[in-house]
Design an enzyme around this catalytic site. Sequence first.
Site, PDB file in Angstrom:
ATOM      1  N   ASP A  59       0.938  -1.044  -0.414  1.00 24.03           N
ATOM      2  CA  ASP A  59      -0.456   0.003  -0.096  1.00 24.03           C
ATOM      3  C   ASP A  59       0.573   1.376   0.019  1.00 24.03           C
ATOM      4  O   ASP A  59       2.088   1.443   0.927  1.00 24.03           O
ATOM      5  CB  ASP A  59      -0.999   0.039   0.980  1.00 24.03           C
ATOM      6  CG  ASP A  59      -2.119   0.929   1.053  1.00 24.03           C
ATOM      7  OD1 ASP A  59      -2.095   2.127   1.397  1.00 24.03           O
ATOM      8  OD2 ASP A  59      -2.986   0.293   0.876  1.00 24.03           O
ATOM      9  N   SER A 112     -15.946  -3.313 -10.076  1.00 27.98           N
ATOM     10  CA  SER A 112     -16.438  -2.079 -10.123  1.00 27.98           C
ATOM     11  C   SER A 112     -18.321  -2.171 -10.459  1.00 27.98           C
ATOM     12  O   SER A 112     -17.909  -2.636 -12.298  1.00 27.98           O
ATOM     13  CB  SER A 112     -16.276  -0.467 -10.322  1.00 27.98           C
ATOM     14  OG  SER A 112     -17.801   0.583  -9.783  1.00 27.98           O
ATOM     15  N   TYR A 137     -12.892   6.540 -14.858  1.00 30.88           N
ATOM     16  CA  TYR A 137     -12.623   5.265 -13.378  1.00 30.88           C
ATOM     17  C   TYR A 137     -13.499   3.766 -13.954  1.00 30.88           C
ATOM     18  O   TYR A 137     -12.927   2.700 -13.863  1.00 30.88           O
ATOM     19  CB  TYR A 137     -13.238   5.598 -12.991  1.00 30.88           C
ATOM     20  CG  TYR A 137     -13.675   4.476 -11.475  1.00 30.88           C
ATOM     21  CD1 TYR A 137     -12.721   3.654 -10.722  1.00 30.88           C
ATOM     22  CD2 TYR A 137     -14.923   4.359 -11.138  1.00 30.88           C
ATOM     23  CE1 TYR A 137     -13.142   3.268  -9.961  1.00 30.88           C
ATOM     24  CE2 TYR A 137     -15.031   2.727  -9.764  1.00 30.88           C
ATOM     25  CZ  TYR A 137     -14.485   2.586  -9.493  1.00 30.88           C
ATOM     26  OH  TYR A 137     -13.694   1.454  -8.874  1.00 30.88           O
ATOM     27  N   ILE A 187     -22.728   7.138   1.609  1.00 29.16           N
ATOM     28  CA  ILE A 187     -22.421   6.919   2.960  1.00 29.16           C
ATOM     29  C   ILE A 187     -21.630   7.482   3.650  1.00 29.16           C
ATOM     30  O   ILE A 187     -21.518   8.384   4.973  1.00 29.16           O
ATOM     31  CB  ILE A 187     -23.001   5.661   3.134  1.00 29.16           C
ATOM     32  CG1 ILE A 187     -24.032   5.692   2.824  1.00 29.16           C
ATOM     33  CG2 ILE A 187     -22.706   5.288   5.011  1.00 29.16           C
ATOM     34  CD1 ILE A 187     -24.497   3.294   2.714  1.00 29.16           C
ATOM     35  N   ARG A 224     -25.059  14.807 -11.454  1.00 26.20           N
ATOM     36  CA  ARG A 224     -23.521  15.312 -11.113  1.00 26.20           C
ATOM     37  C   ARG A 224     -23.251  14.478 -12.665  1.00 26.20           C
ATOM     38  O   ARG A 224     -23.970  13.111 -12.752  1.00 26.20           O
ATOM     39  CB  ARG A 224     -22.505  14.343 -10.669  1.00 26.20           C
ATOM     40  CG  ARG A 224     -22.570  15.725  -9.029  1.00 26.20           C
ATOM     41  CD  ARG A 224     -21.906  15.155  -8.077  1.00 26.20           C
ATOM     42  NE  ARG A 224     -22.284  13.800  -7.141  1.00 26.20           N
ATOM     43  CZ  ARG A 224     -21.163  12.866  -6.518  1.00 26.20           C
ATOM     44  NH1 ARG A 224     -20.520  13.817  -5.713  1.00 26.20           N
ATOM     45  NH2 ARG A 224     -21.646  11.915  -6.607  1.00 26.20           N
ATOM     46  N   GLY A 240     -21.315  11.374 -14.942  1.00 30.11           N
ATOM     47  CA  GLY A 240     -21.365  10.257 -14.682  1.00 30.11           C
ATOM     48  C   GLY A 240     -22.230   9.429 -13.420  1.00 30.11           C
ATOM     49  O   GLY A 240     -21.696   8.536 -13.405  1.00 30.11           O
TER      50      GLY A 240
END
Length: 311
Positions: A31, A116, A140, A184, A265, A267
């Site tokens: 990482d 995703s 993305y 969230i 927005r 996307g």
Amino acid sequence: MNAMVTGGAGFIGSNLVRCLAQDGHRVTVLDDLSSGHLSNLRGLALRFIEGDVCDQNAVEDAIEAVEVVFHLAASVGNKRSIDGPVRDAEVNVIGTVRLLEAARRRGVRKFVLSSSAGIFGELKSVPIRENHPVDPDTPYGASKLCAEKETLAYGRLYGMETVCLRYFNVYGPNQRFDAYGNVIPIFVFQMLRGEKLTIFGDGEQTRDFVNVLDVVQANLRAAATPGARGAFNIGSGSRVTINDLVRQLKTCGALEPEVSYALPRPGDVRDSLADISAARRTFGFAPSVPLHQGLSEYVAWARQEVGCHAG
């Protein structure tokens, strides 16, 4: 199991690392700490390498003697990719290929990629099955789709078992406030700080929110199931509107924030709902954390986080 977790100090990665370490597996974390936090790994027995997945030397060092790679390191989010498409592609595409090449050379048994639902773009049908048309609306989504294709191609070419897990809206402990991130944590941290919430659009758009502990189980089951290969949706299999999410958060947090509405927005998709039957069939994926429970636990965690940094 001797496992490597890229992005293991981040939100999802650290929850996966904790589960692996507590179950007695040997874990190496790679990482660069650009968004991860070492505090997420406190008290765990593991090997930590601070490095970027785009750095070949760091990747080669981390992957030594590894049987299973869990690849979670990524540049995440639609808005972030619009603001910085080159970095998005460097991390999500080139970083993935560097890992796949290293995994091939080292004879890694299983490679589990965190993908995703952003690969789908605007939905043509609901619920989304794995064979839904892929038409990403952002860099993305496009970079994650490319990472998927590379991962599955390596599996076909070299016999490595490769799995792509397409996450829907993941939430849970260790997910800190980030303006690029999930609605969230943005809403919860704003509520706890007494700030106004902004809903983009009319609030009737829907999302499939899945708890991070269910996502961890999906990774572990996909890795442990012999012969499991391919791309799979990982969600809760249910959906709520953003307006209803705010109502539930108000109940969980015992707060009454001010809410305003703004234009949608670029996307952002209108609706999202995962068909998770393929993952259930192939490796026994079964979400177990209901939204009301997960939200209550997350609000409690976030309240502690805000308290720790107050003043």
